[in-house]
Design a protein around this motif. Structure first.
Motif, PDB file in Angstrom:
ATOM      1  N   SER A  39     -57.592 -14.751 -31.956  1.00 48.45           N
ATOM      2  CA  SER A  39     -57.358 -13.310 -32.056  1.00 48.45           C
ATOM      3  C   SER A  39     -57.463 -12.803 -33.490  1.00 48.45           C
ATOM      4  CB  SER A  39     -55.985 -12.966 -31.483  1.00 48.45           C
ATOM      5  OG  SER A  39     -54.974 -13.644 -32.195  1.00 48.45           O
ATOM      6  N   VAL A  40     -57.458 -13.716 -34.477  1.00 51.63           N
ATOM      7  CA  VAL A  40     -57.621 -13.322 -35.874  1.00 51.63           C
ATOM      8  C   VAL A  40     -59.031 -13.707 -36.286  1.00 51.63           C
ATOM      9  CG1 VAL A  40     -56.775 -13.551 -38.234  1.00 51.63           C
ATOM     10  CG2 VAL A  40     -55.173 -13.694 -36.317  1.00 51.63           C
ATOM     11  N   PHE A  41     -59.945 -12.743 -36.229  1.00 46.93           N
ATOM     12  CA  PHE A  41     -61.346 -13.075 -36.466  1.00 46.93           C
ATOM     13  C   PHE A  41     -61.614 -13.145 -37.963  1.00 46.93           C
ATOM     14  CE2 PHE A  41     -65.927 -12.814 -36.282  1.00 46.93           C
ATOM     15  CZ  PHE A  41     -66.197 -13.557 -35.142  1.00 46.93           C
ATOM     16  N   VAL A  62     -74.046   1.628 -39.764  1.00 46.95           N
ATOM     17  CA  VAL A  62     -73.785   1.199 -38.383  1.00 46.95           C
ATOM     18  C   VAL A  62     -73.161  -0.195 -38.380  1.00 46.95           C
ATOM     19  CG1 VAL A  62     -74.881   0.509 -36.212  1.00 46.95           C
ATOM     20  CG2 VAL A  62     -75.587   2.621 -37.347  1.00 46.95           C
ATOM     21  N   ARG A  63     -73.755  -1.083 -39.142  1.00 47.90           N
ATOM     22  CA  ARG A  63     -73.252  -2.455 -39.198  1.00 47.90           C
ATOM     23  C   ARG A  63     -71.806  -2.502 -39.687  1.00 47.90           C
ATOM     24  NH1 ARG A  63     -75.864  -7.384 -42.812  1.00 47.90           N
ATOM     25  NH2 ARG A  63     -75.343  -9.066 -41.382  1.00 47.90           N
ATOM     26  N   LYS A  64     -71.500  -1.755 -40.742  1.00 49.35           N
ATOM     27  CA  LYS A  64     -70.165  -1.743 -41.322  1.00 49.35           C
ATOM     28  C   LYS A  64     -69.135  -1.184 -40.337  1.00 49.35           C
ATOM     29  CE  LYS A  64     -67.730  -0.216 -45.499  1.00 49.35           C
ATOM     30  NZ  LYS A  64     -66.843   0.872 -45.185  1.00 49.35           N
ATOM     31  N   LYS A  65     -69.491  -0.062 -39.699  1.00 46.40           N
ATOM     32  CA  LYS A  65     -68.568   0.575 -38.759  1.00 46.40           C
ATOM     33  C   LYS A  65     -68.262  -0.333 -37.571  1.00 46.40           C
ATOM     34  CE  LYS A  65     -70.231   3.866 -36.197  1.00 46.40           C
ATOM     35  NZ  LYS A  65     -70.730   5.193 -35.724  1.00 46.40           N
ATOM     36  N   VAL A  66     -69.300  -0.943 -36.999  1.00 50.49           N
ATOM     37  CA  VAL A  66     -69.109  -1.809 -35.842  1.00 50.49           C
ATOM     38  C   VAL A  66     -68.328  -3.060 -36.231  1.00 50.49           C
ATOM     39  CG1 VAL A  66     -70.266  -3.169 -34.060  1.00 50.49           C
ATOM     40  CG2 VAL A  66     -71.189  -0.945 -34.715  1.00 50.49           C
ATOM     41  N   ARG A  67     -68.651  -3.643 -37.371  1.00 49.43           N
ATOM     42  CA  ARG A  67     -67.962  -4.861 -37.810  1.00 49.43           C
ATOM     43  C   ARG A  67     -66.470  -4.613 -37.994  1.00 49.43           C
ATOM     44  NH1 ARG A  67     -70.477  -8.225 -42.686  1.00 49.43           N
ATOM     45  NH2 ARG A  67     -71.892  -8.751 -40.972  1.00 49.43           N
ATOM     46  N   GLU A  68     -66.116  -3.513 -38.643  1.00 51.07           N
ATOM     47  CA  GLU A  68     -64.700  -3.216 -38.883  1.00 51.07           C
ATOM     48  C   GLU A  68     -63.942  -3.015 -37.580  1.00 51.07           C
ATOM     49  OE1 GLU A  68     -64.604   0.135 -41.462  1.00 51.07           O
ATOM     50  OE2 GLU A  68     -65.046  -1.028 -43.288  1.00 51.07           O
ATOM     51  N   GLU A  73     -59.941  -4.125 -34.194  1.00 50.96           N
ATOM     52  CA  GLU A  73     -59.460  -3.514 -32.963  1.00 50.96           C
ATOM     53  C   GLU A  73     -59.732  -4.346 -31.706  1.00 50.96           C
ATOM     54  OE1 GLU A  73     -57.742  -0.775 -33.041  1.00 50.96           O
ATOM     55  OE2 GLU A  73     -58.059  -0.293 -35.159  1.00 50.96           O
ATOM     56  N   ILE A  74     -60.871  -5.017 -31.666  1.00 54.48           N
ATOM     57  CA  ILE A  74     -61.285  -5.700 -30.435  1.00 54.48           C
ATOM     58  C   ILE A  74     -60.898  -7.177 -30.436  1.00 54.48           C
ATOM     59  CG2 ILE A  74     -63.204  -6.191 -28.883  1.00 54.48           C
ATOM     60  CD1 ILE A  74     -62.534  -3.209 -29.194  1.00 54.48           C
ATOM     61  N   ALA A  75     -61.143  -7.872 -31.550  1.00 57.19           N
ATOM     62  CA  ALA A  75     -60.861  -9.313 -31.600  1.00 57.19           C
ATOM     63  C   ALA A  75     -59.417  -9.661 -31.219  1.00 57.19           C
ATOM     64  CB  ALA A  75     -61.188  -9.859 -32.996  1.00 57.19           C
ATOM     65  N   PRO A  76     -58.410  -8.902 -31.655  1.00 54.13           N
ATOM     66  CA  PRO A  76     -57.025  -9.292 -31.342  1.00 54.13           C
ATOM     67  C   PRO A  76     -56.678  -9.321 -29.860  1.00 54.13           C
ATOM     68  CG  PRO A  76     -57.059  -7.769 -33.195  1.00 54.13           C
ATOM     69  CD  PRO A  76     -58.448  -7.782 -32.628  1.00 54.13           C
ATOM     70  N   VAL A  77     -57.425  -8.621 -29.009  1.00 60.14           N
ATOM     71  CA  VAL A  77     -57.056  -8.575 -27.591  1.00 60.14           C
ATOM     72  C   VAL A  77     -57.954  -9.428 -26.710  1.00 60.14           C
ATOM     73  CG1 VAL A  77     -56.169  -6.239 -27.909  1.00 60.14           C
ATOM     74  CG2 VAL A  77     -58.482  -6.554 -27.021  1.00 60.14           C
ATOM     75  N   MET A  78     -59.094  -9.895 -27.245  1.00 60.77           N
ATOM     76  CA  MET A  78     -60.077 -10.534 -26.389  1.00 60.77           C
ATOM     77  C   MET A  78     -59.626 -11.887 -25.831  1.00 60.77           C
ATOM     78  SD  MET A  78     -62.512  -8.782 -25.533  1.00 60.77           S
ATOM     79  CE  MET A  78     -63.187  -7.190 -25.922  1.00 60.77           C
ATOM     80  N   THR A  79     -58.835 -12.634 -26.583  1.00 61.05           N
ATOM     81  CA  THR A  79     -58.397 -13.943 -26.096  1.00 61.05           C
ATOM     82  C   THR A  79     -57.621 -13.810 -24.796  1.00 61.05           C
ATOM     83  OG1 THR A  79     -58.287 -14.792 -28.354  1.00 61.05           O
ATOM     84  CG2 THR A  79     -57.112 -16.034 -26.667  1.00 61.05           C
ATOM     85  N   VAL A 128     -68.259 -11.053 -32.530  1.00 58.25           N
ATOM     86  CA  VAL A 128     -66.834 -11.178 -32.189  1.00 58.25           C
ATOM     87  C   VAL A 128     -66.651 -11.608 -30.741  1.00 58.25           C
ATOM     88  CG1 VAL A 128     -64.703  -9.851 -31.862  1.00 58.25           C
ATOM     89  CG2 VAL A 128     -66.053  -9.573 -33.944  1.00 58.25           C
ATOM     90  N   ASP A 129     -67.428 -11.018 -29.833  1.00 60.34           N
ATOM     91  CA  ASP A 129     -67.245 -11.371 -28.419  1.00 60.34           C
ATOM     92  C   ASP A 129     -68.537 -11.120 -27.643  1.00 60.34           C
ATOM     93  OD1 ASP A 129     -64.951 -11.972 -26.312  1.00 60.34           O
ATOM     94  OD2 ASP A 129     -66.300 -10.501 -25.444  1.00 60.34           O
ATOM     95  N   ALA A 130     -69.142 -12.200 -27.147  1.00 63.72           N
ATOM     96  CA  ALA A 130     -70.413 -12.094 -26.421  1.00 63.72           C
ATOM     97  C   ALA A 130     -70.242 -11.378 -25.089  1.00 63.72           C
ATOM     98  CB  ALA A 130     -71.006 -13.481 -26.195  1.00 63.72           C
ATOM     99  N   SER A 131     -69.067 -11.498 -24.478  1.00 69.21           N
ATOM    100  CA  SER A 131     -68.828 -10.778 -23.226  1.00 69.21           C
ATOM    101  C   SER A 131     -68.884  -9.274 -23.454  1.00 69.21           C
ATOM    102  CB  SER A 131     -67.461 -11.159 -22.649  1.00 69.21           C
ATOM    103  OG  SER A 131     -67.415 -12.514 -22.262  1.00 69.21           O
TER     104      SER A 131
END
Length: 283
Positions: A39-41, A62-68, A73-79, A128-131
């Motif tokens: 969850s900590v990417f 675009v790259r910077k905005k999506v990466r941040e 926001e997304i990585a912490p909940v995906m697990t 961060v998440d292929a799904s």
């Protein structure tokens, strides 16, 4: 010949095993303090190939905005959702704010990104998440792009703006149980009737299908024997979608089995630009 009881064999096996086999489960955080939970990417440490130099300022933004967003926001909940094989619906507004849906499509509320900008944004999601990136690609690069390339002007005006905002979700139904994605062998049929079409058949492994608002479906025209495309609403009578359970990969992607029994599609929802198998290559 001596016959040993199973209990004696178990005892001898235990004695032969190293003692650590009987220890409690290992606490990875204690054994490997340098490791971080999923969850900590980890942040991107470098641009070794100097890829940023190939991007325009707009593409870098675009790259910077999506990466941040993906890291914070997304990585912490995906697990959690990967473990449950559930879809994180609360993440959709955050993904919508990234303005990736519609990719290179111009107009109709779509972002009109360059091909590279769209690809870079999607790659940052997949990092961060292929799904999560699969969800976006099915919605954007399959469902939305089919409507943009093969739909009428009225269909574009009707469907693309809400899809671009993730206010409605799309899926794309080509694959079937018997022939996979071999469009030349589709068994799903479309029969012309007054005012529309009747669809009968099955689709399998269709991502997003369990909650999609519109389903882009390919079927064989019974009159011409050619492949046609149709926009099917989720509440159409005769349409049922069942989630495929017990997947190992892409676990948050909700793949489904679609069954259509005499599903009526009005003429206005036939994709006018799909008249043969070759037209599927546009997408």
């Amino acid at each position: 010949m001596a016959i040993h009881s199973s209990s004696n064999q178990d005892d001898s096996n235990k004695r032969a095993m190293p003692s650590y086999f009987n220890l409690p489960p290992l606490d990875v955080s204690n054994a490997f303090p340098q490791a971080t939970p999923a969850s900590v990417f980890p942040p991107c440490a470098s641009d070794y190939f100097q890829f940023d130099d190939l991007l325009t300022p707009e593409e870098q933004a675009v790259r910077k905005k999506v990466r941040e967003c993906m890291e914070k926001e997304i990585a912490p909940v995906m697990t959690e959702y990967w473990e449950k094989a559930k879809f994180p619906f609360q993440c959709i507004p955050k993904l919508a704010a990234l303005r990736l849906a519609g990719g290179t499509i111009k107009g109709y509320g779509c972002p009109g990104l360059s091909i590279l900008g769209s690809a870079v944004g999607t790659a940052e999601v997949a990092r961060v998440d292929a799904s999560c990136s699969t969800f976006i690609l099915v919605h954007s690069s399959l469902a939305m792009l089919t409507i943009a390339l093969c739909g009428s002007e009225a269909q574009k005006q009707k469907y693309l703006p809400s899809l671009a905002q993730f206010q409605t979700i799309g899926c794309w139904g080509l694959t079937e149980p018997d022939y996979g994605s071999d469009a030349s062998a589709l068994k799903t049929t479309a029969t012309k009737v007054e005012g529309g079409w009747i669809l009968d058949g099955q689709k399998r492994w269709i991502g997003n299908s369990t909650f999609a608002d519109i389903l882009v479906i390919f079927a064989r025209n019974t009159s011409t024997n050619q492949i046609n495309g149709y926009i099917v609403k989720k509440d159409a009578p005769g349409l049922t979608v069942t989630k495929i359970e017990n997947k190992i990969g892409l676990r948050i992607v909700q793949n489904g089995d679609i069954v259509m029994k005499k599903v009526f599609i009005p003429d206005e929802d036939r994709l006018t630009g799909v008249n043969s198998f070759q037209d599927t290559n546009k997408v």
